[in-house]
Design a protein around this motif. Sequence first.
Motif, PDB file in Angstrom:
ATOM      1  N   VAL A   1       0.931  -1.121   0.038  1.00 55.54           N
ATOM      2  CA  VAL A   1      -0.010   0.091  -0.025  1.00 55.54           C
ATOM      3  C   VAL A   1       0.804   1.238  -0.085  1.00 55.54           C
ATOM      4  O   VAL A   1       1.567   1.320   0.956  1.00 55.54           O
ATOM      5  CB  VAL A   1      -0.992   0.129   1.184  1.00 55.54           C
ATOM      6  CG1 VAL A   1      -1.825   1.241   1.365  1.00 55.54           C
ATOM      7  CG2 VAL A   1      -1.884  -1.201   1.104  1.00 55.54           C
ATOM      8  N   LYS A   2       0.684   2.156  -1.027  1.00 53.89           N
ATOM      9  CA  LYS A   2       1.423   3.520  -1.108  1.00 53.89           C
ATOM     10  C   LYS A   2       0.535   4.365  -0.891  1.00 53.89           C
ATOM     11  O   LYS A   2      -0.612   4.441  -0.805  1.00 53.89           O
ATOM     12  CB  LYS A   2       1.961   3.435  -2.491  1.00 53.89           C
ATOM     13  CG  LYS A   2       3.165   2.281  -2.659  1.00 53.89           C
ATOM     14  CD  LYS A   2       3.576   2.275  -4.113  1.00 53.89           C
ATOM     15  CE  LYS A   2       4.922   1.180  -4.095  1.00 53.89           C
ATOM     16  NZ  LYS A   2       5.688   1.299  -5.150  1.00 53.89           N
ATOM     17  N   ILE A   3       1.277   5.625  -0.617  1.00 54.88           N
ATOM     18  CA  ILE A   3       0.452   6.961  -0.806  1.00 54.88           C
ATOM     19  C   ILE A   3      -0.446   7.116  -1.922  1.00 54.88           C
ATOM     20  O   ILE A   3      -0.044   6.952  -3.248  1.00 54.88           O
ATOM     21  CB  ILE A   3       1.472   8.128  -0.685  1.00 54.88           C
ATOM     22  CG1 ILE A   3       2.152   8.264   0.572  1.00 54.88           C
ATOM     23  CG2 ILE A   3       0.391   9.533  -0.599  1.00 54.88           C
ATOM     24  CD1 ILE A   3       3.188   9.225   0.547  1.00 54.88           C
ATOM     25  N   PRO A   4      -1.749   7.197  -1.726  1.00 52.83           N
ATOM     26  CA  PRO A   4      -2.883   7.277  -2.927  1.00 52.83           C
ATOM     27  C   PRO A   4      -2.210   8.389  -4.056  1.00 52.83           C
ATOM     28  O   PRO A   4      -1.957   9.554  -3.739  1.00 52.83           O
ATOM     29  CB  PRO A   4      -3.900   7.577  -2.228  1.00 52.83           C
ATOM     30  CG  PRO A   4      -3.903   7.311  -0.966  1.00 52.83           C
ATOM     31  CD  PRO A   4      -2.669   7.614  -0.515  1.00 52.83           C
ATOM     32  N   LYS A   5      -2.497   7.775  -5.347  1.00 51.45           N
ATOM     33  CA  LYS A   5      -2.274   8.572  -6.478  1.00 51.45           C
ATOM     34  C   LYS A   5      -3.877   9.106  -7.014  1.00 51.45           C
ATOM     35  O   LYS A   5      -4.701   8.415  -6.614  1.00 51.45           O
ATOM     36  CB  LYS A   5      -1.459   8.099  -7.334  1.00 51.45           C
ATOM     37  CG  LYS A   5      -0.195   7.595  -6.839  1.00 51.45           C
ATOM     38  CD  LYS A   5       0.661   8.695  -6.603  1.00 51.45           C
ATOM     39  CE  LYS A   5       2.018   8.132  -5.992  1.00 51.45           C
ATOM     40  NZ  LYS A   5       3.015   9.045  -5.504  1.00 51.45           N
ATOM     41  N   THR A   6      -3.912  10.110  -7.879  1.00 55.38           N
ATOM     42  CA  THR A   6      -5.087  10.341  -8.608  1.00 55.38           C
ATOM     43  C   THR A   6      -5.201   9.220  -9.585  1.00 55.38           C
ATOM     44  O   THR A   6      -4.557   8.654 -10.067  1.00 55.38           O
ATOM     45  CB  THR A   6      -4.755  11.841  -9.373  1.00 55.38           C
ATOM     46  OG1 THR A   6      -4.389  12.976  -8.320  1.00 55.38           O
ATOM     47  CG2 THR A   6      -5.916  12.349 -10.319  1.00 55.38           C
ATOM     48  N   ASP A   7      -6.547   8.913  -9.660  1.00 51.57           N
ATOM     49  CA  ASP A   7      -6.697   7.776 -10.428  1.00 51.57           C
ATOM     50  C   ASP A   7      -8.253   7.786 -11.037  1.00 51.57           C
ATOM     51  O   ASP A   7      -8.964   7.173 -10.346  1.00 51.57           O
ATOM     52  CB  ASP A   7      -6.532   6.298  -9.541  1.00 51.57           C
ATOM     53  CG  ASP A   7      -6.792   5.322 -10.547  1.00 51.57           C
ATOM     54  OD1 ASP A   7      -6.779   5.233 -11.717  1.00 51.57           O
ATOM     55  OD2 ASP A   7      -7.185   4.027  -9.819  1.00 51.57           O
ATOM     56  N   PRO A   8      -8.607   8.571 -11.872  1.00 52.57           N
ATOM     57  CA  PRO A   8      -9.924   8.872 -12.303  1.00 52.57           C
ATOM     58  C   PRO A   8     -10.255   7.396 -13.208  1.00 52.57           C
ATOM     59  O   PRO A   8      -9.529   6.888 -13.728  1.00 52.57           O
ATOM     60  CB  PRO A   8      -9.987  10.117 -13.296  1.00 52.57           C
ATOM     61  CG  PRO A   8      -8.611  10.465 -13.179  1.00 52.57           C
ATOM     62  CD  PRO A   8      -7.666   9.594 -12.373  1.00 52.57           C
ATOM     63  N   ARG A   9     -11.559   7.112 -12.953  1.00 54.14           N
ATOM     64  CA  ARG A   9     -12.202   5.980 -13.320  1.00 54.14           C
ATOM     65  C   ARG A   9     -13.717   6.210 -14.223  1.00 54.14           C
ATOM     66  O   ARG A   9     -14.330   7.290 -13.563  1.00 54.14           O
ATOM     67  CB  ARG A   9     -12.255   4.612 -12.450  1.00 54.14           C
ATOM     68  CG  ARG A   9     -11.248   4.469 -11.649  1.00 54.14           C
ATOM     69  CD  ARG A   9     -10.233   3.333 -12.325  1.00 54.14           C
ATOM     70  NE  ARG A   9      -9.390   3.022 -11.206  1.00 54.14           N
ATOM     71  CZ  ARG A   9      -9.303   1.759 -10.726  1.00 54.14           C
ATOM     72  NH1 ARG A   9     -10.177   1.028 -10.774  1.00 54.14           N
ATOM     73  NH2 ARG A   9      -8.179   1.572  -9.647  1.00 54.14           N
TER      74      ARG A   9
ATOM     75  N   GLU B   1     -13.874   9.965  -9.569  1.00 56.70           N
ATOM     76  CA  GLU B   1     -12.729   9.539  -8.595  1.00 56.70           C
ATOM     77  C   GLU B   1     -13.117   9.277  -7.204  1.00 56.70           C
ATOM     78  O   GLU B   1     -13.959  10.068  -6.702  1.00 56.70           O
ATOM     79  CB  GLU B   1     -11.450  10.411  -8.676  1.00 56.70           C
ATOM     80  CG  GLU B   1     -10.194   9.948  -8.097  1.00 56.70           C
ATOM     81  CD  GLU B   1      -9.203  10.758  -8.504  1.00 56.70           C
ATOM     82  OE1 GLU B   1      -7.904  10.525  -8.171  1.00 56.70           O
ATOM     83  OE2 GLU B   1      -9.338  11.975  -9.110  1.00 56.70           O
ATOM     84  N   VAL B   2     -12.425   8.135  -6.661  1.00 62.27           N
ATOM     85  CA  VAL B   2     -12.925   8.019  -5.221  1.00 62.27           C
ATOM     86  C   VAL B   2     -12.073   9.073  -4.414  1.00 62.27           C
ATOM     87  O   VAL B   2     -10.844   9.113  -4.558  1.00 62.27           O
ATOM     88  CB  VAL B   2     -12.220   6.544  -4.777  1.00 62.27           C
ATOM     89  CG1 VAL B   2     -12.442   6.472  -3.296  1.00 62.27           C
ATOM     90  CG2 VAL B   2     -13.220   5.385  -5.426  1.00 62.27           C
ATOM     91  N   THR B   3     -12.680   9.923  -3.920  1.00 63.70           N
ATOM     92  CA  THR B   3     -11.886  11.016  -3.031  1.00 63.70           C
ATOM     93  C   THR B   3     -11.921  11.006  -1.509  1.00 63.70           C
ATOM     94  O   THR B   3     -11.152  11.548  -0.946  1.00 63.70           O
ATOM     95  CB  THR B   3     -12.719  12.352  -3.496  1.00 63.70           C
ATOM     96  OG1 THR B   3     -14.109  12.204  -3.295  1.00 63.70           O
ATOM     97  CG2 THR B   3     -12.532  12.666  -4.888  1.00 63.70           C
ATOM     98  N   GLU B   4     -12.567   9.931  -1.121  1.00 65.35           N
ATOM     99  CA  GLU B   4     -12.887   9.804   0.505  1.00 65.35           C
ATOM    100  C   GLU B   4     -13.157   8.235   0.689  1.00 65.35           C
ATOM    101  O   GLU B   4     -13.832   7.562  -0.016  1.00 65.35           O
ATOM    102  CB  GLU B   4     -13.825  10.540   0.927  1.00 65.35           C
ATOM    103  CG  GLU B   4     -13.675  12.118   1.196  1.00 65.35           C
ATOM    104  CD  GLU B   4     -14.761  12.765   1.740  1.00 65.35           C
ATOM    105  OE1 GLU B   4     -15.185  12.236   2.946  1.00 65.35           O
ATOM    106  OE2 GLU B   4     -15.137  14.003   1.368  1.00 65.35           O
ATOM    107  N   VAL B   5     -12.354   7.922   1.699  1.00 64.38           N
ATOM    108  CA  VAL B   5     -12.434   6.255   2.065  1.00 64.38           C
ATOM    109  C   VAL B   5     -12.853   6.594   3.577  1.00 64.38           C
ATOM    110  O   VAL B   5     -12.165   7.047   4.194  1.00 64.38           O
ATOM    111  CB  VAL B   5     -11.536   5.379   1.771  1.00 64.38           C
ATOM    112  CG1 VAL B   5     -11.609   3.852   2.357  1.00 64.38           C
ATOM    113  CG2 VAL B   5     -11.048   5.202   0.381  1.00 64.38           C
ATOM    114  N   GLY B   6     -14.222   5.928   3.973  1.00 58.64           N
ATOM    115  CA  GLY B   6     -14.615   6.085   5.330  1.00 58.64           C
ATOM    116  C   GLY B   6     -13.652   5.180   6.110  1.00 58.64           C
ATOM    117  O   GLY B   6     -12.801   4.436   5.775  1.00 58.64           O
ATOM    118  N   GLU B   7     -13.861   5.346   7.561  1.00 54.67           N
ATOM    119  CA  GLU B   7     -13.075   4.457   8.676  1.00 54.67           C
ATOM    120  C   GLU B   7     -13.472   2.865   8.315  1.00 54.67           C
ATOM    121  O   GLU B   7     -14.431   2.394   8.050  1.00 54.67           O
ATOM    122  CB  GLU B   7     -13.483   5.047   9.763  1.00 54.67           C
ATOM    123  CG  GLU B   7     -12.578   4.284  11.061  1.00 54.67           C
ATOM    124  CD  GLU B   7     -13.299   4.864  12.234  1.00 54.67           C
ATOM    125  OE1 GLU B   7     -13.651   4.044  13.201  1.00 54.67           O
ATOM    126  OE2 GLU B   7     -13.106   6.055  12.722  1.00 54.67           O
TER     127      GLU B   7
END
Length: 186
Positions: free
Chosen positions: A110-118, A139-145
């Motif tokens: 797991v790396k620091i998230p990159k911009t990844d439009p889909r 783009e996924v811009t938030e991931v919950g807990e």
Amino acid sequence: MAGDTDNPRLWEGADLYVAPVGTTAPTDIVGPLDEAWLAAGLLSEDGASESRDQDSTDHYAWGGKLVRTTKSKHKRTIKVTCLEDNLVVFGLVNPGSTATTTGGVTTRTVKIPKTDPRGFLLELRDGEVTKRRILPKGEVTEVGEVTLSDSALQAYELTITILPAADDTLYIDITDDPQAAVPTTP
């Protein structure tokens, strides 16, 4: 009482598909999807929710009379919770990360998230009625807990920000819902 009790929708089933931006999108509700559209797996029974956000500015004439309202910074998001920890969901939660499997053992880096439009496609079903909502670019811009416990399902709440196309299209809905039909003029 006006209205038709057959018109309200209770979406009893749904699937979320993800593909690279520019993947051929369906043009109907029954045709097969391009093989690039990959299913995210089981979704939470809470369903999906759409949010809208924008700035509005009121403009007044001398004396306080409202003469115009302008809108800017329009933003829409869709929130959905994925219940599986498959490769599709892993890629959405950790864009730019990698996974490899050797001898039945998978290693995820797991790396620091990159911009990844889909591209995203949400397919909804209510009995015989189907709706496909196609987001050409998001783009996924938030991931919950994420909870890791023995009393709650591990789940990934994703907030997908919808990015507009050059012609300002946010998404396309294709449905066989009779109430959505446009009347034909003779």
